[in-house]
Write an enzyme that holds these catalytic residues in place. Sequence first.
Site, short mmCIF file in Angstrom:
data_model
loop_
_atom_site.label_atom_id
_atom_site.label_comp_id
_atom_site.label_asym_id
_atom_site.label_seq_id
_atom_site.Cartn_x
_atom_site.Cartn_y
_atom_site.Cartn_z
CE LYS A 173 16.76 21.85 20.64
NZ LYS A 173 17.93 21.00 20.95
CE LYS A 234 13.99 19.40 18.20
NZ LYS A 234 15.15 18.65 18.70
#
Length: 311
Positions: A173, A234
Amino acid sequence: MSPANLILPVFIHDGEQNIPIASMPGVDRLGWRHGLLDSVAEARSHGVNSVVLFPKTPEELKTPTGEEAFNADGLVQRSIRLLKDRFPDLEVYTDVALDPYNSDGHDGIVRDDGVILNDETVEFLCRQAVSQARAGADCVSPSDMMDGRVGAIRRALDREGFTGVSIMAYTAKYASAYYGPFRDALASAPKAGQEHRIIPPNKKTYQQDPANYREALREARLDEAEGADIMMVKPGLPYLDIIRLLRDNSTLPIAAYHVSGEYAMLKAAAERGWLNERDAVLEALLSLRRAGSDLILTYYATQAAKWMAGE
């Protein structure tokens, strides 16, 4: 690619009316009863049977340590029970992080000097994950990026008898500029500092540097060793190389999050007539699939499923 590859993220709030999100045209903050049930029913009717819940917590319930995250009668816990009662075979994913509940707007507990307290945060994340599992969640998804949290959550779930609850780890992320509309939807951006406290203005001390490719592989190896069942990248489209890196180095399912900023860009261009929305969205999702994603979290999930069916 099929609707079975898609997970629908839903924003919920503790009210009855759906509230449009200005920076995400077509996406609402859903009333936790009727709005949520209607949205999920529509998604299921088009073959999308997986959802992930993101709560808008009232400001008065937020604290520096985010205890509301593991309130047994909290918004997420009530919503899980509601969904599983109505749709027993629905796959319910949850978010495990403190930022929706943290008055400082961070995924972890912030010390007065601005340091994010890793181990203290992990203890609270374990309580949150167990609370969600007890409500009926099928898969908990730690998005906080604290070190060691996957293993700690796995042990906490197993101790409480939730050996069948899966973990989808936000493995890579990044500290991305593409999250702005999401933070608008939940009012979860980092808050300004106070006189006696330092609040970091961003999440760069625990989310990954967009320039760093190799760290994703280190994180993947750690998450897999700690017991992750799914690993996520992400954002999605700006990190197709990272999706492929994880795909080529693990046999675990890989998920990609087609994030709010990616959605907003496509919507804005389509509204101006600069892109064919259907073709651009399906191409974007297909590229995430081609790069190696087994699962794609996207706000377009229901609409994309309709398009795949020729509607």
